[in-house]
Design a protein around this motif. Structure first.
Motif, mmCIF file in Angstrom:
data_model
loop_
_atom_site.group_PDB
_atom_site.id
_atom_site.type_symbol
_atom_site.label_atom_id
_atom_site.label_comp_id
_atom_site.label_asym_id
_atom_site.label_seq_id
_atom_site.Cartn_x
_atom_site.Cartn_y
_atom_site.Cartn_z
ATOM 1 N N ASN A 82 47.247 -74.190 -16.976
ATOM 2 C CA ASN A 82 46.036 -74.765 -17.571
ATOM 3 C C ASN A 82 45.569 -75.900 -16.662
ATOM 4 O O ASN A 82 46.155 -76.145 -15.599
ATOM 5 C CB ASN A 82 46.274 -75.191 -19.032
ATOM 6 C CG ASN A 82 47.332 -76.275 -19.163
ATOM 7 O OD1 ASN A 82 47.630 -76.991 -18.197
ATOM 8 N ND2 ASN A 82 47.912 -76.414 -20.338
ATOM 9 N N LYS B 200 43.349 -71.757 -16.295
ATOM 10 C CA LYS B 200 42.742 -71.590 -17.628
ATOM 11 C C LYS B 200 41.958 -72.841 -18.023
ATOM 12 O O LYS B 200 42.433 -73.953 -17.866
ATOM 13 C CB LYS B 200 43.846 -71.367 -18.664
ATOM 14 C CG LYS B 200 44.721 -70.161 -18.376
ATOM 15 C CD LYS B 200 45.925 -70.115 -19.302
ATOM 16 C CE LYS B 200 46.892 -71.241 -19.054
ATOM 17 N NZ LYS B 200 48.147 -71.117 -19.830
ATOM 18 N N GLY C 253 40.823 -73.641 -21.159
ATOM 19 C CA GLY C 253 40.792 -73.906 -22.605
ATOM 20 C C GLY C 253 40.538 -75.369 -22.924
ATOM 21 O O GLY C 253 39.935 -75.699 -23.951
ATOM 22 N N ALA D 4 34.516 -70.476 -22.939
ATOM 23 C CA ALA D 4 35.909 -70.666 -22.520
ATOM 24 C C ALA D 4 35.987 -70.041 -21.131
ATOM 25 O O ALA D 4 35.930 -68.825 -20.998
ATOM 26 C CB ALA D 4 36.847 -69.968 -23.490
ATOM 27 N N ASP E 167 37.754 -69.284 -17.523
ATOM 28 C CA ASP E 167 38.973 -69.227 -16.723
ATOM 29 C C ASP E 167 38.589 -68.761 -15.320
ATOM 30 O O ASP E 167 37.594 -68.056 -15.157
ATOM 31 C CB ASP E 167 39.975 -68.228 -17.326
ATOM 32 C CG ASP E 167 40.378 -68.578 -18.751
ATOM 33 O OD1 ASP E 167 40.244 -69.759 -19.122
ATOM 34 O OD2 ASP E 167 40.825 -67.682 -19.474
ATOM 35 N N ALA F 71 33.530 -66.563 -25.118
ATOM 36 C CA ALA F 71 32.924 -67.513 -26.058
ATOM 37 C C ALA F 71 33.995 -68.514 -26.479
ATOM 38 O O ALA F 71 35.151 -68.141 -26.675
ATOM 39 C CB ALA F 71 32.436 -66.762 -27.281
ATOM 40 N N ILE G 157 35.638 -70.466 -29.247
ATOM 41 C CA ILE G 157 35.671 -70.392 -30.703
ATOM 42 C C ILE G 157 35.925 -71.792 -31.248
ATOM 43 O O ILE G 157 36.859 -72.480 -30.796
ATOM 44 C CB ILE G 157 36.789 -69.422 -31.174
ATOM 45 C CG1 ILE G 157 36.697 -68.076 -30.435
ATOM 46 C CG2 ILE G 157 36.749 -69.244 -32.690
ATOM 47 C CD1 ILE G 157 35.431 -67.299 -30.632
ATOM 48 N N THR H 51 47.640 -70.554 -27.437
ATOM 49 C CA THR H 51 46.705 -69.697 -26.695
ATOM 50 C C THR H 51 47.256 -69.329 -25.310
ATOM 51 O O THR H 51 47.139 -68.184 -24.878
ATOM 52 C CB THR H 51 45.324 -70.367 -26.512
ATOM 53 O OG1 THR H 51 45.532 -71.718 -26.118
ATOM 54 C CG2 THR H 51 44.509 -70.331 -27.788
ATOM 55 N N GLY H 52 47.846 -70.322 -24.643
ATOM 56 C CA GLY H 52 48.347 -70.072 -23.284
ATOM 57 C C GLY H 52 49.496 -69.070 -23.291
ATOM 58 O O GLY H 52 49.533 -68.135 -22.486
ATOM 59 N N LYS I 26 42.299 -61.965 -22.237
ATOM 60 C CA LYS I 26 41.337 -63.007 -22.636
ATOM 61 C C LYS I 26 40.551 -62.546 -23.870
ATOM 62 O O LYS I 26 40.331 -63.323 -24.808
ATOM 63 C CB LYS I 26 40.406 -63.297 -21.450
ATOM 64 C CG LYS I 26 39.491 -64.474 -21.682
ATOM 65 C CD LYS I 26 38.919 -64.971 -20.373
ATOM 66 C CE LYS I 26 37.811 -65.986 -20.590
ATOM 67 N NZ LYS I 26 38.203 -67.164 -21.351
HETATM 68 N N1 LIG Z 1 38.606 -72.432 -28.431
HETATM 69 C C1 LIG Z 1 38.791 -71.381 -27.627
HETATM 70 N N2 LIG Z 1 37.989 -70.291 -27.730
HETATM 71 C C2 LIG Z 1 38.159 -69.227 -26.925
HETATM 72 N N3 LIG Z 1 39.109 -69.148 -25.994
HETATM 73 C C3 LIG Z 1 39.940 -70.195 -25.828
HETATM 74 C C4 LIG Z 1 39.841 -71.367 -26.634
HETATM 75 N N4 LIG Z 1 40.810 -72.245 -26.246
HETATM 76 C C5 LIG Z 1 41.487 -71.638 -25.253
HETATM 77 N N5 LIG Z 1 40.965 -70.422 -24.981
HETATM 78 C C6 LIG Z 1 41.429 -69.440 -23.999
HETATM 79 O O1 LIG Z 1 42.821 -69.283 -24.216
HETATM 80 C C7 LIG Z 1 43.489 -69.051 -22.993
HETATM 81 C C8 LIG Z 1 44.578 -70.107 -22.818
HETATM 82 O O2 LIG Z 1 43.983 -71.273 -22.258
HETATM 83 P P1 LIG Z 1 44.457 -72.762 -22.492
HETATM 84 O O3 LIG Z 1 44.324 -73.100 -23.933
HETATM 85 O O4 LIG Z 1 43.683 -73.562 -21.507
HETATM 86 O O5 LIG Z 1 45.979 -72.685 -22.094
HETATM 87 P P2 LIG Z 1 47.222 -73.537 -22.611
HETATM 88 O O6 LIG Z 1 47.470 -73.088 -24.012
HETATM 89 O O7 LIG Z 1 48.289 -73.165 -21.653
HETATM 90 O O8 LIG Z 1 46.794 -74.957 -22.545
HETATM 91 C C9 LIG Z 1 42.395 -69.090 -21.926
HETATM 92 O O9 LIG Z 1 41.950 -67.779 -21.663
HETATM 93 C C10 LIG Z 1 41.303 -69.928 -22.560
HETATM 94 O O10 LIG Z 1 40.040 -69.665 -22.013
#
Ligand SMILES: Nc1ncnc2c1ncn2[C@@H]1O[C@H](COP(=O)(O)OP(=O)(O)O)[C@@H](O)[C@H]1O
Ligand SMILES: Cc1ncc(COP(=O)(O)O)c(N)n1
Ligand SMILES: [Mg+2]
Length: 555
Positions: A194, A231, A233, A241, A243, A257, A259, A267-268, A293
């Motif tokens: 991330n 990523k 997020g 969102a 990446d 999008a 969310i 999510t990661g 994704k």
């Molecule tokens: N609110 C959100 N809506 C849509 N996708 C999200 C959201 N938050 C994170 N993502 C997606 O989830 C994946 C994990 O990203 P991230 O949250 O940055 O990683 P980590 O959990 O390792 O910090 C990525 O593809 C990111 O774009």
């Protein structure tokens, strides 16, 4: 250089006992070539063992990660994500955390020797396709993992360099960074940091913009992995969102999008597990990342209102497909580009002219050899269109021919069609993807390389390119010619179907432009503005077959 991991024939059944070092090492031998992601055939079992059904290999991901007692992230998220994608997931636990929606209250690392023991138990016996790593609490555990992977190679390695939880709690010793940089990354097929992790891996450089993400991905790529996914997020003020995927040559911006929900814990972990699950099924890397994704986005959307715990970050529901028809349980996983070979696009005006029902037109085109059908009903009443589409769906399903709907996502959802085809002025493909979920087919009409690149980014499955020749079906339609068609094909990784003024007389010249991703031709008038749809389809099919056998001969 990224190391090569291939699965080899399964080890003989080893006498596993609970004793330390009960399993012999070095049963597998590393091969140093060809990373082609084909699943190794398993040895045939006897009919008596399988009840005559033959032996079935299940795609298998091993996650090497920490346990999250709240089950939003870590091992628990990994098992749920793989399960949701139909992939078996075994687990080697590196640490046990006491964790909930508030944060991490405690971490209890598993002794390194016992991590090694778990790795041996699974890798020596259970035909793992892909290893995915999450929380590796110490550099010692990284070293143990590297040794195990050398002893027991697998097809692919996905490294999610988890360092700090989103709640800000430390999950790995700072010295682990060196283990990642100096040993594990060189073995990895993809690394998925991330923003904060990308920055930490590069000694604290700032990673705040899309341009920063791209240059960070390139620098991390220099440490050895084949692909890097940075990523985004944590860009919480963006409406997308975003990446960034770097494949060694190009940086691809992947948009989804964003969310609006507090339920983003895990999510990661989920993203990396979905990538691993797709790779285990044989999906190529770029599509695996896109599917992963799309899964995270759909799961977050489904779960956005769930309330669990009082802390700032809640878990989401990985198993949404079990609960909602809309998420297409059991639909086909991957679009077969060869279905584009003879693509029939129905036209309501022409059917009216020849006094045919839409179902008769569809039946006749399938009988003549059409391999995919698109219903293009520009002026039908919605109710009539839905009814006709449902009847056509039945015909298409019974013949194993995919049915797409032009433009109307609502009609596609209503009749559970296999997908939707959109033009440049229709709903954007990435919005369509969000509505239809990851498993439906999405096609986009493109005239230029730039539109083709955007279609890929948006998660389309194929491109329709044209009009190749002038046509009366579409007014004011710019003709791209064979050169324009070739330029779009060369600019895209997606399969392409050519459209516009094509019929039995010129189909061969189209297919002979000599680009491997041109998979077929789409026709409207050449079938539906003719007396006999069946015989026109047959003529077209034989012209296409002729062109493809010539192409094979000239290779
Ligand atoms: N609110 C959100 N809506 C849509 N996708 C999200 C959201 N938050 C994170 N993502 C997606 O989830 C994946 C994990 O990203 P991230 O949250 O940055 O990683 P980590 O959990 O390792 O910090 C990525 O593809 C990111 O774009
Ligand atoms: C055991 C474990 N592994 C990984 C994470 C990271 O997840 P997130 O970044 O979503 O907090 C976590 N919180 N716990
Ligand atoms: Mg996150």
């Amino acid at each position: 250089m990224a190391a090569v991991f291939l699965s080899l024939p399964s080890a003989p059944n080893l006498p596993l006992t609970a004793r330390v070092h009960a399993v012999p090492r070095g049963v597998f031998v590393a091969r140093a070539s060809a990373r082609a992601p084909t699943i190794t055939a398993m040895s045939e079992a006897t009919d008596a063992e399988t009840g005559g059904r033959g032996r079935r290999k299940m795609p298998h991901v091993l996650t090497v990660a920490g346990s999250d007692s709240g089950a939003g992230a870590g091992i628990q998220a990994d098992i749920k994500a793989c399960g949701a994608l139909g992939v078996y997931c075994s687990s080697v636990i590196t640490a046990v955390t006491a964790q909930n929606t508030v944060g991490v209250q405690g971490v209890h690392p598993v002794p390194e020797e016992f991590v090694a023991e778990q790795l041996r138990s699974v890798l020596s016996d259970m035909e793992v396709d892909v290893v995915k790593t999450g929380m590796l609490p110490s550099v010692g555990v990284v070293k143990v993992l590297c040794h195990s992977l050398k002893d027991f190679p697998v097809r692919a390695l996905v490294v999610d360099p988890v360092m700090v939880s989103t709640s800000g709690d430390i999950l790995s010793e700072p010295s682990t960074l060196a283990g990642y940089r100096n040993e594990l990354f060189a073995m990895a097929d993809i690394v998925t940091p991330n923003l904060k992790e990308a920055s930490a891996l590069l000694g604290g450089v700032s990673v705040r913009t899309v341009a920063d993400m791209c240059s960070a991905a390139k620098s991390i790529h220099n440490l050895g992995p084949r692909y890097v996914l940075v990523k985004g997020g944590d860009f919480s003020d963006s409406s997308d969102a975003i990446d960034i995927l770097f494949d060694g040559e190009e940086c691809h911006e992947l948009y989804g999008a964003r969310i609006k929900t507090r339920n983003t814990h895990g999510t990661g972990c989920t993203l990396a597990s979905c990538i691993a699950a797709e790779l285990a099924k044989g999906t190529p890397m770029l599509q695996a990342v896109q599917a992963a994704k799309a899964f995270v986005e759909t799961a977050l959307n489904y779960s956005k209102d769930i309330v669990m715990g009082s802390g700032p970050q809640g878990p989401f529901d990985h198993l949404f497909r079990l609960k909602s028809q809309n998420y297409n349980v059991g639909q086909k996983l991957q679009f077969d580009a060869n279905d584009l070979f003879l693509y029939a696009v129905t036209d309501s005006g022409m059917n009216k002219k020849w006094g045919r029902s839409i179902t008769d037109a569809v039946k006749a085109s399938i009988e003549g050899g059409a391999t995919i059908i698109q219903l293009r009903e520009k002026d039908a009443e919605t109710r009539n269109f839905v009814e006709a589409a449902m009847a056509c769906m039945e015909i298409c399903r019974s013949h194993g021919v995919p049915l797409l709907i032009n433009d109307r996502v609502d009609v596609a959802l209503a009749c559970d069609a296999d997908g939707v085809h959109v033009g440049q002025s229709d709903m954007p493909a990435r919005v369509v993807r969000r509505l239809l979920g990851p498993r439906k087919i999405i096609g986009v009409s493109c005239k230029t390389p730039a539109q083709a690149e955007q279609a890929w980014i948006d998660g389309a499955d194929y491109i329709g390119c044209g009009g190749v020749f002038p046509t009366t079906t579409k007014e004011n339609n710019l003709t791209v010619g064979l050169n324009g068609l070739k330029a779009v094909c060369l600019a895209s990784k997606l399969p392409v179907v050519a459209i516009g003024g094509i019929g039995p007389g010129n189909a061969r010249s189209v297919m002979e432009i000599g680009v491997p991703n041109l998979k077929g031709v789409a026709v409207v008038s050449a079938l539906f503005d003719r007396e006999s749809i069946v015989s026109e389809a047959q003529r077209l099919r034989s012209a296409l077959m002729d062109a493809s056998s010539r192409a094979r001969l000239s290779v």
